[in-house]
Design an enzyme around this catalytic site. Sequence first.
Site, PDB file in Angstrom:
ATOM      1  CE  LYS A   1      -2.333   3.207   2.060  1.00  0.00           C
ATOM      2  NZ  LYS A   1      -1.808   4.532   1.724  1.00  0.00           N
TER       3      LYS A   1
ATOM      4  N   GLY B   1       4.791   3.096  11.140  1.00  0.00           N
ATOM      5  CA  GLY B   1       4.112   4.393  11.138  1.00  0.00           C
ATOM      6  C   GLY B   1       3.600   4.746  12.511  1.00  0.00           C
ATOM      7  CB  SER B   2       0.819   6.939  13.478  1.00  0.00           C
ATOM      8  OG  SER B   2      -0.268   6.330  12.812  1.00  0.00           O
ATOM      9  NE  ARG B   3       1.057   4.527  21.248  1.00  0.00           N
ATOM     10  CZ  ARG B   3       1.187   4.648  22.574  1.00  0.00           C
ATOM     11  NH1 ARG B   3       0.288   4.132  23.383  1.00  0.00           N
ATOM     12  NH2 ARG B   3       2.220   5.272  23.091  1.00  0.00           N
TER      13      ARG B   3
ATOM     14  N   GLY C   1      -2.371   4.269  13.405  1.00  0.00           N
ATOM     15  CA  GLY C   1      -2.487   3.459  12.189  1.00  0.00           C
ATOM     16  C   GLY C   1      -2.208   1.990  12.483  1.00  0.00           C
ATOM     17  N   GLY C   2      -1.146   1.720  13.238  1.00  0.00           N
ATOM     18  CA  GLY C   2      -0.772   0.340  13.553  1.00  0.00           C
ATOM     19  C   GLY C   2      -1.848  -0.368  14.353  1.00  0.00           C
TER      20      GLY C   2
ATOM     21  CD  GLU D   1       9.569   0.904  13.696  1.00  0.00           C
ATOM     22  OE1 GLU D   1      10.119   0.668  12.611  1.00  0.00           O
ATOM     23  OE2 GLU D   1       9.553   2.024  14.215  1.00  0.00           O
TER      24      GLU D   1
ATOM     25  CB  CYS E   1      10.855   5.040  14.724  1.00  0.00           C
ATOM     26  SG  CYS E   1      11.896   4.241  13.529  1.00  0.00           S
TER      27      CYS E   1
ATOM     28  CD  GLU F   1       7.175   8.736  18.427  1.00  0.00           C
ATOM     29  OE1 GLU F   1       6.210   7.965  18.413  1.00  0.00           O
ATOM     30  OE2 GLU F   1       8.098   8.691  17.601  1.00  0.00           O
TER      31      GLU F   1
END
Length: 520
Positions: free
Chosen positions: A181, A238-240, A242-243, A262, A301, A392
């Site tokens: 993607k 990516g972001s928390r 999104g994950g 991650e 990161c 973060e």
Amino acid sequence: MITATALHGCSLIDGEWVAGKNGEITGFDPRTNASLNPSYSLANSAQLRAATTSAKRAFESYRLTTPEVRADFLDSIADNIDALSGEIVQRASLETGLGTTRLTGEVARTSNQLRLFAETVRSGQFHRVRIERGPRIDLRQRQVPLGPVAVFGASNFPVAFSTAGGDTASALAAGCPVVFKAHNAHPGTAELVGQAVRGAVEKHEFDAGVFNLVYGRGVEIGQELAADPNITAIGFTGSRQGGLALSQTAFSRPVPVPVFAEMSATNPVFVFPGALADLDASSSLAEAFTASVTGSSGQLCTKPGLVFIPRGVVGDAFVALVAAKFKETTGQTMLTQGIAQAWQRGVDNLAAQPSVKILAQGTPGDGENAPGPVVFESDVQALLNNVVLQEEIFGAASLVVRYDSPDQLHQVANSLEGQLTATIHASQDDFQEVSKLIPLLEDLAGRVLYGGWPTGVEVGHTVIHGGPYPATSNAQSTSVGTLAIERFMRPVSYQTFPAELLPDPVSEANKWAVPREIDR
Ligand code: NAP
């Protein structure tokens, strides 16, 4: 070797560049916020399904490729990326605001990573073959690939953690087709690398479904991809937010699949008094800390977002040096306007907390989205009492936390969320206290460093770029380094098989010369 063709502005589905039927997006130059040509048409659900169906079909033949053939394929992707390096660097710089020197290094890192994975495929260690010939029963174990993998790349590494980055390389090395993607912040870069992978698929006459590149919004097509029954695992950086959203979708499917996401980390650095005893050492440390926070505009990161400094004279001297260094810094363009705005919100929120003060701020850079880096100061008690101090901030900002005693560091290590890294700076005089902290840091992070700074991740056989939640969704693995291949495999054992039916790696002939543990 290939040459770049003009950008198609659409998805690569089953080997063809196919105009999407679900609207379009463009990339943006974050230095000016101007949109970039061409626009990219977005795939609809039927087009996505065509991509995943082709990946499932391709799995049947790709999984059976010999180590030599699969490794040559990975080498070909690397060669093609190197051949397109100039175009990739120019386009990626336009779409992300990152400098060409940094991006040239990132392209080289990406092709080197593919070649390292090719070597690993040839060596065969990742099959993890174990054979017990008896006496009671003949049992043989090896790892097999999972099937098509959906990969979501990050904004901050448009090449190394994107189209043919670590997740794609490890899935292909494992024997899994990939449906990638594309990140909407760097669509042209994604396509150029997609051309490199497609060229390698064609050269080796593989089924075209081995690699698909799909454009669409994460919340729409990304979610559909995670829910697609043809997909057997997900890699994400990516972001928390999104994950987690992808994890929830993947775990609530009728057939749940693993997600290797991650996400976020503050990468604490624990500085003991001995590391600051000498003014020169303290000054070098302050300089290296500032560089680690501000490099790539802090959008890494592994950026050190929390640094624990002892109270007292040596700590005060270090903090003064850090303030002076930060004042000299100049902002660099951030990846997108949205990411710059999120950084500003994080900085404003932290500045508004009790017991937090801005220690120093650099000067904004030229153009849009280049805020001056910020360093804050607070103390352990405030950090323990207020989770906002532990959050973060993605970008050039960090919090210096003053502590009174090593016991407070233990309290901190026990209370922080899971991390990608934890770093120690100390001298031999501190070792007694340091040794007590180490088990806590093992529980806290995937990579524990003594000295140095966590930014700059080595790609090799022994690195771990992972860690307990929320650093990742699965701490038993890594997203960098060759161990990552095994995330996309699972063990199978063969019981009392006739010799003629045993797959190569577990057969007596062992034609692939795979390393094996036999009758141990
Ligand atoms: P991201 O927004 O999570 O996006 C990564 C990829 O996942 C993109 O392809 C995105 O699609 C997709 N995606 C996002 N949300 C999704 C959802 N709910 N369902 C399915 N797919 C989804 O990460 P990013 O672009 O790298 O960073 C953006 C923000 O994340 C930054 O503001 C930063 O604060 C934070 N962050 C990033 C990192 C990092 O290492 N990259 C680390 C910490 C924090 P689209 O292309 O449609 O966006």
